[in-house]
Design a protein around this motif. Structure first.
Motif, PDB file in Angstrom:
ATOM      1  N   ALA A  98       1.809   2.812   4.941  1.00 29.92           N
ATOM      2  CA  ALA A  98       0.935   1.715   4.550  1.00 29.92           C
ATOM      3  C   ALA A  98       0.008   2.094   3.403  1.00 29.92           C
ATOM      4  O   ALA A  98      -0.297   1.253   2.552  1.00 29.92           O
ATOM      5  N   ASN A  99      -0.442   3.334   3.355  1.00 29.87           N
ATOM      6  CA  ASN A  99      -1.346   3.752   2.277  1.00 29.87           C
ATOM      7  C   ASN A  99      -0.649   3.729   0.929  1.00 29.87           C
ATOM      8  O   ASN A  99      -1.205   3.235  -0.055  1.00 29.87           O
ATOM      9  N   ALA A 100       0.559   4.256   0.856  1.00 32.60           N
ATOM     10  CA  ALA A 100       1.315   4.252  -0.395  1.00 32.60           C
ATOM     11  C   ALA A 100       1.672   2.820  -0.788  1.00 32.60           C
ATOM     12  O   ALA A 100       1.590   2.454  -1.969  1.00 32.60           O
ATOM     13  N   ALA A 101       2.068   2.012   0.179  1.00 34.76           N
ATOM     14  CA  ALA A 101       2.405   0.623  -0.103  1.00 34.76           C
ATOM     15  C   ALA A 101       1.180  -0.128  -0.610  1.00 34.76           C
ATOM     16  O   ALA A 101       1.264  -0.894  -1.583  1.00 34.76           O
ATOM     17  N   GLU A 102       0.047   0.097   0.012  1.00 35.61           N
ATOM     18  CA  GLU A 102      -1.198  -0.563  -0.414  1.00 35.61           C
ATOM     19  C   GLU A 102      -1.549  -0.179  -1.843  1.00 35.61           C
ATOM     20  O   GLU A 102      -1.970  -1.028  -2.641  1.00 35.61           O
ATOM     21  N   ALA A 103      -1.363   1.079  -2.203  1.00 30.37           N
ATOM     22  CA  ALA A 103      -1.624   1.518  -3.580  1.00 30.37           C
ATOM     23  C   ALA A 103      -0.705   0.787  -4.558  1.00 30.37           C
ATOM     24  O   ALA A 103      -1.142   0.386  -5.643  1.00 30.37           O
ATOM     25  N   ASP A 104       0.548   0.613  -4.179  1.00 27.00           N
ATOM     26  CA  ASP A 104       1.479  -0.125  -5.034  1.00 27.00           C
ATOM     27  C   ASP A 104       1.070  -1.589  -5.157  1.00 27.00           C
ATOM     28  O   ASP A 104       1.112  -2.156  -6.249  1.00 27.00           O
ATOM     29  N   PHE A 105       0.675  -2.203  -4.063  1.00 27.07           N
ATOM     30  CA  PHE A 105       0.254  -3.602  -4.104  1.00 27.07           C
ATOM     31  C   PHE A 105      -1.008  -3.768  -4.962  1.00 27.07           C
ATOM     32  O   PHE A 105      -1.123  -4.725  -5.727  1.00 27.07           O
ATOM     33  N   GLN A 106      -1.944  -2.837  -4.844  1.00 29.08           N
ATOM     34  CA  GLN A 106      -3.156  -2.881  -5.660  1.00 29.08           C
ATOM     35  C   GLN A 106      -2.809  -2.762  -7.148  1.00 29.08           C
ATOM     36  O   GLN A 106      -3.349  -3.491  -7.985  1.00 29.08           O
TER      37      GLN A 106
END
Length: 64
Positions: free
Chosen positions: A45-53
């Motif tokens: 989720a942390n890596a995905a959130e960084a991509d979404f941001q």
């Protein structure tokens, strides 16, 4: 059957192409897609959130 690993590889190649060519018109979509794939693959989720941001930052910066 979803082949997430293959999808991540394709997105990585596309992002490398963006860096090489400077053709950034689909860059935000690539980061969004990578975020989706990361969630589907390992649930990071942390890596995905960084991509979404990053995708949102890029989309906001576009002149539409």
């Amino acid at each position: 059957m979803i082949r997430v690993g293959e999808g991540l590889g394709v997105v990585a190649k596309a992002l490398a192409l963006v860096e090489r060519t400077g053709a950034r018109h689909n860059e935000a979509d690539l980061y969004r897609l990578r975020g989706d794939l990361r969630l589907a693959s390992d649930g990071d989720a942390n890596a995905a959130e960084a991509d979404f941001q990053r995708a949102m930052e890029l989309a906001r910066a576009q002149d539409f």
